[in-house]
Design an enzyme around this catalytic site. Structure first.
Site, PDB file in Angstrom:
ATOM      1  N   TYR A 167       1.406  -0.060 -13.358  1.00 10.91           N
ATOM      2  CA  TYR A 167       1.795   1.352 -13.323  1.00 10.91           C
ATOM      3  C   TYR A 167       2.290   1.841 -14.687  1.00 10.91           C
ATOM      4  CZ  TYR A 167       1.545   1.423  -8.204  1.00 10.91           C
ATOM      5  OH  TYR A 167       1.129   1.371  -6.900  1.00 10.91           O
TER       6      TYR A 167
ATOM      7  N   LYS B 114      -1.244 -12.545  -6.621  1.00 12.15           N
ATOM      8  CA  LYS B 114      -2.696 -12.657  -6.460  1.00 12.15           C
ATOM      9  C   LYS B 114      -3.167 -13.630  -7.536  1.00 12.15           C
ATOM     10  CE  LYS B 114      -6.655 -11.256  -4.675  1.00 12.15           C
ATOM     11  NZ  LYS B 114      -7.075 -11.659  -3.314  1.00 12.15           N
TER      12      LYS B 114
ATOM     13  N   ASP C   2      -3.261 -10.317  -0.189  1.00  9.78           N
ATOM     14  CA  ASP C   2      -4.146  -9.932   0.921  1.00  9.78           C
ATOM     15  C   ASP C   2      -3.683 -10.586   2.222  1.00  9.78           C
ATOM     16  OD1 ASP C   2      -4.804 -12.179  -0.519  1.00  9.78           O
ATOM     17  OD2 ASP C   2      -6.967 -12.015  -0.248  1.00  9.78           O
TER      18      ASP C   2
ATOM     19  N   ASP D  76       4.603  -1.468  -3.804  1.00 11.08           N
ATOM     20  CA  ASP D  76       4.413  -0.076  -3.389  1.00 11.08           C
ATOM     21  C   ASP D  76       3.693  -0.057  -2.044  1.00 11.08           C
ATOM     22  OD1 ASP D  76       4.066   2.639  -3.349  1.00 11.08           O
ATOM     23  OD2 ASP D  76       2.772   2.750  -5.110  1.00 11.08           O
TER      24      ASP D  76
ATOM     25  N   ASP E 208       5.489   0.208   2.098  1.00 15.54           N
ATOM     26  CA  ASP E 208       5.102   1.267   3.038  1.00 15.54           C
ATOM     27  C   ASP E 208       4.575   0.666   4.339  1.00 15.54           C
ATOM     28  OD1 ASP E 208       5.800   3.392   1.445  1.00 15.54           O
ATOM     29  OD2 ASP E 208       3.887   4.434   1.697  1.00 15.54           O
TER      30      ASP E 208
END
Ligand code: NAD
Length: 350
Positions: free
Chosen positions: A135, A185, A217, A241, A245
């Site tokens: 980001y 990952k 994943d 992020d 959620d």
């Protein structure tokens, strides 16, 4: 003990008023001062994070925020958008650790879209790194290369950035069930191989906490398959992020979820996980519990007052057990109340 209070936009002022009443009722001697952030600040000063607010936020020990944003500012140019204010304050205060608990109160088990037996009693904490990763990484952009548009971003972390967020997760786990799951990952991204290596090294400082690793994943899958296997989940900015959620939605009630963003000295910004809910703003029907529970997190993390934090959380559990519900968590047979009514019930329970 100084608290900078930023009601913000939409339902912000309504829900903040109830959290302030709860803090005042505890009579802990807080000095609270209000300032503008977000759309209301753009309207008043042309700046979503005005100078006066910056001064107050820098001088305070903690910041309590409602929410920012609304359709009336959606067309503004980038520097005059409400979210700019939020990014600005996070950056200026060096808030690198975002803590989001996802708790499903037994009384609200039906609010989740998952089967009650999968989520009943859920209590997990997602710890997300907030100031690094893809980001913020440079270089970034969209350019024309070889005659076509080319978009690119850069994922990077230093080992010190990884270590400090891992330490936040391990410390938090010590106050809970002493389990940390680090999500990466590493099979594809070198940057997250480093994340896994540093996580394993940092774990040596915390022999009393169990560390496990999971690929992102699989973590996304496990969160809906068997979320109760997790205690503390720690991950980078982008994965965090998305997973935070996902985790918050397991509880089905966005009006219930608090959050904390901390700097290296436990100065923090505390806010509900939801937005400014323009669709119900000004109606007095918003659920103030996420904001009230954010105030409890403030007492725990910035002011190290676990007893007062517990008092608020126990009061919230009690009003749910008594059947008080705002519209977002209402089920037939319960006592429907508005924002002020829910605040009154929490004060009575306190
Ligand atoms: P939202 O969270 O504001 O609302 C989503 C839905 O949940 C709406 O139906 C809303 O009525 C409901 N809801 C949210 N909080 C509630 C509460 N406390 N009680 C009862 N119902 C509640 O998300 P959105 O609609 O996507 O965004 C609205 C605005 O908020 C946008 O401008 C967005 O940019 C902004 N936003 C701000 C923040 C923040 O300040 N941290 C976070 C997310 C979105």
């Amino acid at each position: 003990m100084k608290i900078c209070v930023l009601p913000g936009d939409g339902i912000g002022p309504e829900i903040i008023a109830e959290a302030v009443r709860v803090l005042q009722a505890l009579d802990l001697g807080f000095e609270m001062e209000e300032a503008l952030l977000g759309g209301c600040a753009v309207d008043a000063t042309g700046d979503p994070y005005p100078e006066a607010t910056q001064k107050l936020a820098l001088a305070a020990d903690a910041v309590l925020l409602g929410a920012v944003g609304g359709p009336q500012w959606d067309g503004n140019r980038r520097e005059q958008r409400p979210e700019r204010g939020l990014l600005g304050i996070r950056k200026q205060l060096g808030l690198f650790a975002n803590l989001r608990p996802a708790i499903l109160y037994p009384e609200l088990a039906n609010a989740s879209t998952l089967k009650p037996e999968v989520v009943a009693g859920l209590d997990i904490l997602i710890v997300r790194e907030l100031t690094g990763d893809i980001y913020f990484g440079e270089p970034r952009g969209i350019e024309v290369r070889n005659g076509e548009r080319f978009g690119f971003n850069t994922m990077h972390y230093t080992e010190s950035e990884i270590r400090r967020i891992l330490r936040v997760a391990f410390e938090a786990a010590r106050k809970r069930s002493r389990k940390v799951c680090s999500v990466d990952k590493m099979n594809v991204l070198e940057c997250t191989q480093l994340w896994r290596d540093v996580a394993a090294e940092t774990a040596l400082e915390y022999p009393d906490v169990e560390l496990s690793h999971m690929l992102v994943d699989n973590a996304a899958m496990q969160l809906v398959k068997n979320p109760k296997q997790f205690d503390v989940v720690v991950t980078g900015n982008m994965f965090g992020d998305i997973l935070s959620d996902e985790a918050s939605m397991l509880t089905g009630s966005i009006g219930m979820l608090p959050s904390a963003s901390l700097d290296a000295n436990n100065k923090g910004l505390y806010e509900p996980s939801h937005g400014s809910a323009p669709d119900i703003a000004g109606q007095g029907v918003a659920n103030p519990l996420a904001t009230i529970l954010s105030a409890a997190m403030m007492l725990r993390y910035t002011f190290s007052n676990e007893a007062a934090a517990k008092r608020i959380e126990d009061a919230v559990k009690k009003v749910l057990a008594q059947g008080f519900r705002t519209g977002d968590i209402y089920e037939s047979g319960m006592k429907k109340v508005g924002t002020r009514g829910m605040g009154d019930a929490v004060l009575a329970a306190l």
